[in-house]
Write a protein that holds these residues in place. Structure first.
Motif, PDB file in Angstrom:
ATOM      1  N   ALA A  17       0.822  -1.215   0.000  1.00  0.00           N
ATOM      2  CA  ALA A  17       0.000   0.000   0.000  1.00  0.00           C
ATOM      3  C   ALA A  17       0.855   1.265   0.000  1.00  0.00           C
ATOM      4  O   ALA A  17       0.347   2.373  -0.222  1.00  0.00           O
ATOM      5  CB  ALA A  17      -0.931   0.007   1.212  1.00  0.00           C
ATOM      6  N   HIS A  18       2.164   1.121   0.246  1.00  0.00           N
ATOM      7  CA  HIS A  18       3.073   2.271   0.193  1.00  0.00           C
ATOM      8  C   HIS A  18       3.152   2.770  -1.249  1.00  0.00           C
ATOM      9  O   HIS A  18       3.261   1.971  -2.185  1.00  0.00           O
ATOM     10  CB  HIS A  18       4.455   1.855   0.694  1.00  0.00           C
ATOM     11  N   PRO A  19       3.112   4.063  -1.480  1.00  0.00           N
ATOM     12  CA  PRO A  19       3.056   4.581  -2.856  1.00  0.00           C
ATOM     13  C   PRO A  19       4.250   4.216  -3.724  1.00  0.00           C
ATOM     14  O   PRO A  19       4.132   4.219  -4.957  1.00  0.00           O
ATOM     15  CB  PRO A  19       2.962   6.096  -2.659  1.00  0.00           C
ATOM     16  N   ALA A  20       5.396   3.883  -3.117  1.00  0.00           N
ATOM     17  CA  ALA A  20       6.583   3.562  -3.915  1.00  0.00           C
ATOM     18  C   ALA A  20       6.771   2.069  -4.145  1.00  0.00           C
ATOM     19  O   ALA A  20       7.589   1.668  -4.972  1.00  0.00           O
ATOM     20  CB  ALA A  20       7.838   4.129  -3.242  1.00  0.00           C
ATOM     21  N   VAL A  21       6.028   1.243  -3.410  1.00  0.00           N
ATOM     22  CA  VAL A  21       6.282  -0.203  -3.417  1.00  0.00           C
ATOM     23  C   VAL A  21       5.445  -0.902  -4.470  1.00  0.00           C
ATOM     24  O   VAL A  21       4.233  -0.680  -4.586  1.00  0.00           O
ATOM     25  CB  VAL A  21       6.005  -0.806  -2.023  1.00  0.00           C
ATOM     26  N   ASP A  22       6.110  -1.778  -5.235  1.00  0.00           N
ATOM     27  CA  ASP A  22       5.419  -2.596  -6.220  1.00  0.00           C
ATOM     28  C   ASP A  22       5.032  -3.942  -5.604  1.00  0.00           C
ATOM     29  O   ASP A  22       3.874  -4.275  -5.499  1.00  0.00           O
ATOM     30  CB  ASP A  22       6.318  -2.799  -7.436  1.00  0.00           C
ATOM     31  N   LYS A  23       6.031  -4.739  -5.186  1.00  0.00           N
ATOM     32  CA  LYS A  23       5.796  -6.054  -4.597  1.00  0.00           C
ATOM     33  C   LYS A  23       6.516  -6.152  -3.254  1.00  0.00           C
ATOM     34  O   LYS A  23       7.541  -5.500  -3.031  1.00  0.00           O
ATOM     35  CB  LYS A  23       6.312  -7.164  -5.511  1.00  0.00           C
ATOM     36  N   ALA A  24       5.969  -6.982  -2.364  1.00  0.00           N
ATOM     37  CA  ALA A  24       6.580  -7.212  -1.059  1.00  0.00           C
ATOM     38  C   ALA A  24       6.501  -8.688  -0.716  1.00  0.00           C
ATOM     39  O   ALA A  24       5.580  -9.391  -1.146  1.00  0.00           O
ATOM     40  CB  ALA A  24       5.891  -6.384   0.021  1.00  0.00           C
ATOM     41  N   ALA A  25       7.474  -9.163   0.053  1.00  0.00           N
ATOM     42  CA  ALA A  25       7.467 -10.533   0.556  1.00  0.00           C
ATOM     43  C   ALA A  25       7.991 -10.508   1.980  1.00  0.00           C
ATOM     44  O   ALA A  25       8.962  -9.792   2.285  1.00  0.00           O
ATOM     45  CB  ALA A  25       8.327 -11.444  -0.308  1.00  0.00           C
ATOM     46  N   ALA A  26       7.352 -11.253   2.875  1.00  0.00           N
ATOM     47  CA  ALA A  26       7.758 -11.296   4.283  1.00  0.00           C
ATOM     48  C   ALA A  26       7.954 -12.748   4.703  1.00  0.00           C
ATOM     49  O   ALA A  26       7.179 -13.628   4.313  1.00  0.00           O
ATOM     50  CB  ALA A  26       6.709 -10.628   5.168  1.00  0.00           C
ATOM     51  N   VAL A  27       8.990 -12.988   5.502  1.00  0.00           N
ATOM     52  CA  VAL A  27       9.272 -14.323   6.021  1.00  0.00           C
ATOM     53  C   VAL A  27       9.723 -14.172   7.470  1.00  0.00           C
ATOM     54  O   VAL A  27      10.025 -13.066   7.942  1.00  0.00           O
ATOM     55  CB  VAL A  27      10.370 -15.044   5.211  1.00  0.00           C
ATOM     56  N   GLY A  28       9.807 -15.301   8.172  1.00  0.00           N
ATOM     57  CA  GLY A  28      10.326 -15.303   9.530  1.00  0.00           C
ATOM     58  C   GLY A  28      11.731 -15.877   9.578  1.00  0.00           C
ATOM     59  O   GLY A  28      12.020 -16.855   8.879  1.00  0.00           O
ATOM     60  N   LEU A  29      12.600 -15.245  10.359  1.00  0.00           N
ATOM     61  CA  LEU A  29      13.938 -15.779  10.607  1.00  0.00           C
ATOM     62  C   LEU A  29      13.998 -16.349  12.011  1.00  0.00           C
ATOM     63  O   LEU A  29      13.427 -15.759  12.945  1.00  0.00           O
ATOM     64  CB  LEU A  29      14.996 -14.683  10.444  1.00  0.00           C
ATOM     65  N   PRO A  30      14.659 -17.490  12.210  1.00  0.00           N
ATOM     66  CA  PRO A  30      14.721 -18.094  13.551  1.00  0.00           C
ATOM     67  C   PRO A  30      15.344 -17.150  14.572  1.00  0.00           C
ATOM     68  O   PRO A  30      16.288 -16.410  14.263  1.00  0.00           O
ATOM     69  CB  PRO A  30      15.600 -19.331  13.334  1.00  0.00           C
ATOM     70  N   ASP A  31      14.808 -17.170  15.776  1.00  0.00           N
ATOM     71  CA  ASP A  31      15.315 -16.317  16.858  1.00  0.00           C
ATOM     72  C   ASP A  31      15.320 -17.135  18.148  1.00  0.00           C
ATOM     73  O   ASP A  31      14.303 -17.743  18.507  1.00  0.00           O
ATOM     74  CB  ASP A  31      14.421 -15.086  17.018  1.00  0.00           C
ATOM     75  N   ARG A  32      16.458 -17.139  18.876  1.00  0.00           N
ATOM     76  CA  ARG A  32      16.574 -17.968  20.075  1.00  0.00           C
ATOM     77  C   ARG A  32      15.583 -17.563  21.149  1.00  0.00           C
ATOM     78  O   ARG A  32      15.047 -18.397  21.872  1.00  0.00           O
ATOM     79  CB  ARG A  32      17.998 -17.878  20.629  1.00  0.00           C
ATOM     80  N   ARG A  33      15.324 -16.276  21.266  1.00  0.00           N
ATOM     81  CA  ARG A  33      14.458 -15.790  22.349  1.00  0.00           C
ATOM     82  C   ARG A  33      12.982 -15.798  21.970  1.00  0.00           C
ATOM     83  O   ARG A  33      12.134 -16.226  22.749  1.00  0.00           O
ATOM     84  CB  ARG A  33      14.890 -14.367  22.742  1.00  0.00           C
ATOM     85  N   LEU A  34      12.667 -15.351  20.750  1.00  0.00           N
ATOM     86  CA  LEU A  34      11.268 -15.164  20.371  1.00  0.00           C
ATOM     87  C   LEU A  34      10.726 -16.286  19.488  1.00  0.00           C
ATOM     88  O   LEU A  34       9.522 -16.322  19.229  1.00  0.00           O
ATOM     89  CB  LEU A  34      11.122 -13.827  19.633  1.00  0.00           C
ATOM     90  N   GLY A  35      11.578 -17.172  19.045  1.00  0.00           N
ATOM     91  CA  GLY A  35      11.125 -18.213  18.133  1.00  0.00           C
ATOM     92  C   GLY A  35      11.345 -17.819  16.682  1.00  0.00           C
ATOM     93  O   GLY A  35      11.940 -18.550  15.913  1.00  0.00           O
ATOM     94  N   ALA A  36      10.854 -16.633  16.313  1.00  0.00           N
ATOM     95  CA  ALA A  36      11.053 -16.116  14.958  1.00  0.00           C
ATOM     96  C   ALA A  36      10.780 -14.620  14.970  1.00  0.00           C
ATOM     97  O   ALA A  36      10.035 -14.115  15.818  1.00  0.00           O
ATOM     98  CB  ALA A  36      10.137 -16.809  13.956  1.00  0.00           C
ATOM     99  N   VAL A  37      11.406 -13.911  14.029  1.00  0.00           N
ATOM    100  CA  VAL A  37      11.134 -12.482  13.848  1.00  0.00           C
ATOM    101  C   VAL A  37      10.887 -12.232  12.368  1.00  0.00           C
ATOM    102  O   VAL A  37      11.477 -12.891  11.507  1.00  0.00           O
ATOM    103  CB  VAL A  37      12.301 -11.599  14.350  1.00  0.00           C
ATOM    104  N   PRO A  38       9.979 -11.301  12.044  1.00  0.00           N
ATOM    105  CA  PRO A  38       9.671 -11.048  10.634  1.00  0.00           C
ATOM    106  C   PRO A  38      10.682 -10.121   9.977  1.00  0.00           C
ATOM    107  O   PRO A  38      11.177  -9.170  10.587  1.00  0.00           O
ATOM    108  CB  PRO A  38       8.291 -10.395  10.692  1.00  0.00           C
TER     109      PRO A  38
END
Length: 513
Positions: A425-446
């Motif tokens: 929805a940002h006026p400059a952005v065409d495509k976006a992709a989000a994933v989670g990376l493993p994190d020892r404390r939180l389990g995963a972070v986006p």
């Protein structure tokens, strides 16, 4: 065991189609037309090569699949012989392809001269004692000249497991895996979809051509490659999706039901092709990934043709639900966001994620499917998926994302689409992709990556994070956002999660959260 003494019905049908009119056009590729005899030549060439090698009992035929006529012909030749295709991807790189050959150990390998010139590929084939066949200009299939006239070492007979293909998945979420698809399941898939490919329909060649640009390494391409031959339809073959080449193929062949997945559809929307390009089409088919309703509406408004979506998977041997023209005329726009109606011969139900109990119509849970084209599942034949879905009273299916895509950040579940919708929805952005990376404390972070619209001012990652701060709850905001030149994609054009994660290698994200 050799090719089965009693041929599968699908193989018999293919042989029948090849014999109807050998001189009629079968494949159009880069300005050249190949007749139906080309398929027969490939089938006969394959059988002659196996006889020359003393390998008539070979069942598994590995094909380094490129979207080129000899490779398409190799698929059809394998099906005509009732044997099993082992899909080998040319996109894996030398070591990846060699590893696949050593792991799958097909008795026969078909590849182009260029692929046989890759030393590690040649060495892997020699190591397993495979019969090497060249797919090229001197006839569609011929035995490698340096092997001609020599017999392969005795090998134990291969079991006839009834499979038409050992198919690679697309590798969207991780390393591609193998899925066996049986002859009877693929036939059931064609019947369920109602493509007119039922084996009791009188065989005849159809007018017009179908455009095939999806990689035949994966189910989307192979399903239609074999299906069009079974239907008796010419194939206009493209090596990959290119807007201008696809548009020219539409002009040249005027297909009634061209196909575009969501990514290709956006590429066409972003192009300068004429608005009347699809004036002769009845509809445009779309599958492989959920189609955003706004994109569908924009496409239909510009080109004046309905979009018919489907839902399926490699494990299902194709689609198990989808829109038909009849349903579109009856229901119009009253089912926004639906993937379509459940196909005949297929059943679906939705289960509670926690209890596993069936949910009422309209509620979202984990989807289960059963039917003749599916593998044997658990209790009563139900096959579990990781898709979150709902069903309505009219048997229309709605997909709400994947349960295993959710990023679990310290107990808070974040569907990636929540992040990507905001970023896009940002006026400059065409495509976006989000994933989670493993994190020892939180389990995963986006984390997220974005591509930009042409001519847009380049925002920094921090500016995009601030945008997310204004539109998301705190735990949903990615810890890092990067602007990239292009999205990493699989050969089937889906966004590759491992590819997205690779942008953050070495950043140290995820250790501390």
């Amino acid at each position: 065991m050799s090719a089965p003494s009693v041929l599968p019905a699908l193989s018999q049908r293919v042989r029948t189609m090849l014999s109807i009119d050998p001189s009629a056009p079968a494949i159009a590729f880069e300005g050249t037309t190949f007749p139906w005899q080309y398929y027969t030549d490939a089938w006969q060439g394959l059988e002659a090569a196996l006889t020359d090698a003393g390998a008539e009992s070979a069942r598994t035929i590995g094909v380094v699949l490129r979207n080129q006529p000899p490779h398409l012909a190799a698929l059809i030749a394998t099906v005509a012989g009732g044997r099993t295709i082992v899909t080998l991807s040319p996109f894996h790189g030398d070591e990846g392809l060699a590893e696949d050959i050593r792991t799958m150990r097909p008795r026969v390998i078909v590849a182009s001269a260029a692929d046989w010139a890759r030393p590690v590929v040649f060495e892997a084939a020699e190591e397993i004692g495979a019969v090497r066949i060249v797919a090229g200009d001197e006839g569609p299939l011929r035995r490698a000249p340096d092997q001609a006239g020599t017999k392969v070492a005795d090998q134990p007979p291969e079991e006839d497991d009834g499979n038409v293909v050992l198919m690679l998945t697309s590798g969207t979420t991780g390393r591609p895996k193998r899925v066996p698809l049986a002859y009877d399941r693929l036939t059931a898939a064609y019947d369920a979809a109602g493509h007119g490919a039922e084996l009791d329909v009188a065989p005849q060649l159809k007018k017009g051509a179908a455009i095939l640009w999806t990689s035949m390494v994966h189910i989307g391409g192979m399903y239609y490659a074999i299906g069009n031959v079974v239907e008796g339809r010419e194939i206009a073959l493209l090596e990959k999706f290119d807007v201008q080449k696809w548009a020219q193929a539409v002009v040249d062949h005027r297909p009634r039901l061209p196909s575009l997945n969501p990514t290709a559809m956006q590429m066409v929307l972003d192009s300068d092709v004429p608005d009347d390009l699809l004036s002769s089409a009845l509809a445009v088919m779309s599958g492989t990934a959920p189609l955003p309703p706004a994109r569908q509406a924009a496409f239909e408004a510009r080109f004046g043709v309905p979009v018919l979506t489907t839902y399926g998977a490699t494990e299902f041997a194709g689609a198990v639900a989808g829109w038909s023209l009849k349903d579109r005329k009856e229901w119009g726009d009253r089912k926004p966001g639906s993937a379509g109606r459940v196909f005949r011969g297929v059943e679906m139900r939705v289960l509670d994620q926690e209890t596993g109990e069936p949910l009422p119509l309209g509620e979202v849970g984990l989807l289960q499917v059963r039917g003749g084209q599916l593998p044997n599942g658990g209790a009563d034949g139900w096959v579990a998926t990781n898709d979150l879905a709902s069903l309505d009273a009219d048997n229309f299916l709605y997909i709400h994302g994947r349960a295993d895509d959710a990023i679990n950040r310290g107990g808070f579940k974040i569907p990636p689409v929540v992040i990507t919708d905001v970023l896009e929805a940002h006026p400059a952005v065409d495509k976006a992709a989000a994933v989670g990376l493993p994190d020892r404390r939180l389990g995963a972070v986006p984390v997220a990556v974005v591509t930009l619209k042409e001519g847009a001012a380049t925002p920094t990652g921090e500016e995009l994070k601030q945008w997310c701060n204004e539109h998301l709850t705190r735990y949903q905001v990615p810890v890092s956002i990067k602007v990239v030149d292009e999205m990493p994609r699989t050969p089937s054009m889906k966004i590759s999660q491992p590819g997205v994660k690779a942008f953050f290698d070495g950043d140290g994200i995820g250790d501390a959260g």
